[in-house]
Enzyme design. Structure first.
Site, mmCIF file in Angstrom:
data_model
loop_
_atom_site.group_PDB
_atom_site.id
_atom_site.type_symbol
_atom_site.label_atom_id
_atom_site.label_comp_id
_atom_site.label_asym_id
_atom_site.label_seq_id
_atom_site.Cartn_x
_atom_site.Cartn_y
_atom_site.Cartn_z
ATOM 1 C CB SER A 1 -0.936 0.007 1.216
ATOM 2 O OG SER A 1 -0.203 -0.066 2.414
ATOM 3 C CG ASN B 1 -4.447 17.273 2.290
ATOM 4 O OD1 ASN B 1 -4.150 16.593 1.312
ATOM 5 N ND2 ASN B 1 -5.671 17.298 2.787
ATOM 6 C CD GLU C 1 5.314 14.299 2.782
ATOM 7 O OE1 GLU C 1 4.335 15.060 2.782
ATOM 8 O OE2 GLU C 1 6.295 14.437 3.551
HETATM 9 C C1 LIG Z 1 12.948 7.738 0.188
HETATM 10 C C2 LIG Z 1 11.517 7.471 0.551
HETATM 11 C C3 LIG Z 1 11.022 7.953 1.748
HETATM 12 C C4 LIG Z 1 9.700 7.684 2.118
HETATM 13 N N1 LIG Z 1 9.252 8.087 3.342
HETATM 14 C C5 LIG Z 1 8.028 7.663 3.775
HETATM 15 C C6 LIG Z 1 7.611 7.901 5.134
HETATM 16 O O1 LIG Z 1 8.310 8.532 5.925
HETATM 17 N N2 LIG Z 1 6.423 7.400 5.537
HETATM 18 C C7 LIG Z 1 5.605 6.682 4.703
HETATM 19 O O2 LIG Z 1 4.535 6.276 5.149
HETATM 20 N N3 LIG Z 1 5.965 6.457 3.412
HETATM 21 C C8 LIG Z 1 7.152 6.915 2.933
HETATM 22 N N4 LIG Z 1 7.543 6.655 1.629
HETATM 23 C C9 LIG Z 1 6.657 5.926 0.760
HETATM 24 C C10 LIG Z 1 6.127 6.750 -0.400
HETATM 25 O O3 LIG Z 1 5.169 7.669 0.080
HETATM 26 C C11 LIG Z 1 5.572 5.797 -1.470
HETATM 27 O O4 LIG Z 1 6.687 5.158 -2.054
HETATM 28 C C12 LIG Z 1 4.765 6.525 -2.522
HETATM 29 O O5 LIG Z 1 3.551 6.991 -1.984
HETATM 30 C C13 LIG Z 1 4.465 5.649 -3.725
HETATM 31 O O6 LIG Z 1 3.968 4.399 -3.341
HETATM 32 P P1 LIG Z 1 4.603 3.058 -3.971
HETATM 33 O O7 LIG Z 1 6.078 3.130 -3.775
HETATM 34 O O8 LIG Z 1 3.899 1.891 -3.394
HETATM 35 O O9 LIG Z 1 4.303 3.168 -5.520
HETATM 36 P P2 LIG Z 1 2.964 2.706 -6.231
HETATM 37 O O10 LIG Z 1 1.787 3.228 -5.531
HETATM 38 O O11 LIG Z 1 3.042 1.237 -6.498
HETATM 39 O O12 LIG Z 1 3.086 3.475 -7.614
HETATM 40 C C14 LIG Z 1 3.840 2.999 -8.716
HETATM 41 C C15 LIG Z 1 3.516 3.885 -9.933
HETATM 42 O O13 LIG Z 1 2.125 3.736 -10.279
HETATM 43 C C16 LIG Z 1 1.499 5.001 -10.321
HETATM 44 N N5 LIG Z 1 0.114 4.869 -9.861
HETATM 45 C C17 LIG Z 1 -0.351 4.147 -8.798
HETATM 46 N N6 LIG Z 1 -1.674 4.279 -8.691
HETATM 47 C C18 LIG Z 1 -2.069 5.112 -9.679
HETATM 48 C C19 LIG Z 1 -3.319 5.644 -10.096
HETATM 49 N N7 LIG Z 1 -4.465 5.379 -9.429
HETATM 50 N N8 LIG Z 1 -3.350 6.468 -11.174
HETATM 51 C C20 LIG Z 1 -2.215 6.762 -11.841
HETATM 52 N N9 LIG Z 1 -0.999 6.302 -11.502
HETATM 53 C C21 LIG Z 1 -0.919 5.478 -10.430
HETATM 54 C C22 LIG Z 1 2.317 5.895 -9.402
HETATM 55 O O14 LIG Z 1 2.166 7.251 -9.752
HETATM 56 C C23 LIG Z 1 3.721 5.369 -9.651
HETATM 57 O O15 LIG Z 1 4.278 5.990 -10.784
HETATM 58 C C24 LIG Z 1 8.859 6.943 1.241
HETATM 59 C C25 LIG Z 1 9.371 6.488 0.020
HETATM 60 C C26 LIG Z 1 10.684 6.712 -0.322
HETATM 61 C C27 LIG Z 1 11.200 6.141 -1.618
#
Ligand SMILES: Cc1cc2nc3c(=O)[nH]c(=O)nc-3n(C[C@H](O)[C@H](O)[C@H](O)COP(=O)(O)OP(=O)(O)OC[C@H]3O[C@@H](n4cnc5c(N)ncnc54)[C@H](O)[C@@H]3O)c2cc1C
Length: 384
Positions: free
Chosen positions: A134, A244, A367
């Site tokens: 997620s 937000n 974010e």
């Molecule tokens: C260095 C780093 C620090 C972080 N720090 C935190 C933190 O402190 N706390 C925390 O909770 N999280 C943190 N995160 C997590 C970060 O918020 C998520 O990686 C990010 O929200 C994307 O989620 P995902 O990696 O699962 O990618 P996914 O959700 O799998 O997305 C993969 C691709 O699909 C696209 N996509 C997905 N759904 C859709 C849709 N409905 N429509 C169009 N495109 C879509 C996305 O835009 C993306 O290009 C961090 C991540 C990193 C890499």
């Protein structure tokens, strides 16, 4: 400052605060940036100095040991730090815009008394929402919280948690009732010392390498009911509303990063000679610099406007998404241009722009990815 004043005109207090952070970044942070990037470790003494300077509790009222500042000041601090080191700025960003602000908005008086003085003084915070399954679909989180007498038992694995290596307090989102879907999501204040919480693997990253990003594992972690932030089932609101605001901080980080890259490019363009004169004298290079500066100013105005809207208690969700979206795309373009202005040496670790280029990439991912920002903006445009 009058409400109709220019967005970039700072009040005396804002200007002094900005100058203090800029001096710290230049004198204390800058000498260590390259080594911290290489080692993937943020120096403990610098983190300690963040606390001493009041940068970890900017908006926390003085009665809880904080600085009693504004959200706008937080944005200024993030921007100034990011000019020198985007890793440093994200540590301050997560602390202030996600952890402290969630506690300020949703915390009970007891929770504020227990945690805000620590967050101001010596305790780093982490915001643990994402999991392997997620990310963009954050509310599909699988971490469970089981009610047992006077406490909840949390079980699950959080991924990508910024500040986790240093953190003493984690804001953890878990579902108390998956049958209720997102309305089961609840926010918990989990201390590092609570049995059952373990910080796992640290990621080896492309950019912001000195900022820790780790897995956080919860195995039958007992959290007292008095540590529920907000009420049961309201965690989704805590998550949405903090993110937000957090997004504006990322907009500021990306604006600062791009300004840092432009400043380096300006300095180099004045020094580097080809065809018998400084490359800054070629119109082709001047035009690139002018475009970079214009794009940065555009992002800065979006960021400052969103932050000032937030401080004025006005709606800012669309503006926040726009500033994060625009600033992160802009930062990647500007940092890339900066590498090119340096020519071959820009591609090496001997100069700081290759690091800023690597650091820029994260702005479009965390974010809420750029697509998620587009979705928020489009939803508002279409009135959905
Ligand atoms: C260095 C780093 C620090 C972080 N720090 C935190 C933190 O402190 N706390 C925390 O909770 N999280 C943190 N995160 C997590 C970060 O918020 C998520 O990686 C990010 O929200 C994307 O989620 P995902 O990696 O699962 O990618 P996914 O959700 O799998 O997305 C993969 C691709 O699909 C696209 N996509 C997905 N759904 C859709 C849709 N409905 N429509 C169009 N495109 C879509 C996305 O835009 C993306 O290009 C961090 C991540 C990193 C890499």
């Amino acid at each position: 400052m009058s409400a109709s004043g220019p967005l970039t005109r700072l009040s005396e207090e804002e200007r002094l605060f900005q100058a203090v952070v800029a001096k710290f970044a230049r004198e204390r942070l800058a000498p260590h940036v390259r080594a911290m990037d290489e080692s993937g470790l943020f120096r403990k003494d610098l983190l300690h100095e963040f606390f001493e300077l009041g940068l970890m509790g900017i908006e926390i009222p003085e009665e809880y040991g904080g600085q009693g500042g504004s959200f706008f000041q937080t944005v200024l601090a993030i921007e100034e730090l990011a000019k020198v080191d985007p890793s440093a700025s994200v540590i301050v960003d997560v602390q202030n815009t996600l952890c402290n602000s969630a506690l300020l908005k949703w915390g009970s008086e007891d929770q504020k008394r227990r945690y805000l003085p620590r967050l101001s003084k010596d305790t780093t915070g982490s915001y643990a929402l994402s999991e392997a399954g997620s990310g963009s679909d954050a509310f599909a989180l699988a971490t469970r919280a089981f009610e047992e007498g006077d406490h909840f038992r949390l079980t699950g694995r959080k991924l990508w948690i910024t500040n986790a290596a240093e953190a003493g307090l984690f804001l953890v989102f878990a579902n108390v009732n998956p049958a209720a879907g997102y309305k089961g999501i609840t926010a918990f204040l989990v201390e590092r010392e609570f049995a059952g919480l373990e910080v796992g693997k640290k990621e080896d990253k492309l950019g912001i390498r000195a900022s820790s990003t780790c897995e956080v594992i919860l195995e039958d972690c007992k959290v007292p009911k008095t540590n529920i932030l907000g009420t049961l089932g309201q965690g989704y609101k805590v998550a949405i509303e903090t993110l937000n605001e957090g997004r504006i901080g990322i907009g500021a980080q990306m604006t600062g990063l791009a300004q840092g890259a432009l400043d380096h490019a300006l300095g180099y363009a004045r020094e580097r000679k080809q065809f018998g004169k400084p490359i800054a004298e070629f119109q082709g290079v001047q035009f690139q610099l002018a475009e970079m500066a214009t794009e940065i100013e555009g992002a800065r105005l979006l960021v400052y406007n969103a932050a000032r809207l937030r401080d004025a208690g006005l709606p800012f969700v669309t503006e926040g998404a726009m500033c994060k979206f625009f600033a992160s795309e802009m930062a990647e373009r500007v940092a890339s241009r900066a590498v090119e202005i340096f020519g071959g040496v820009g591609f090496t670790k001997d100069y700081p722009v290759e690091k800023l280029y690597r650091d820029a990439k994260i702005g479009r991912i965390y974010e809420g990815t750029s697509n998620m920002q587009r979705a928020t903006i489009a939803k508002q445009l279409l009135g959905r």
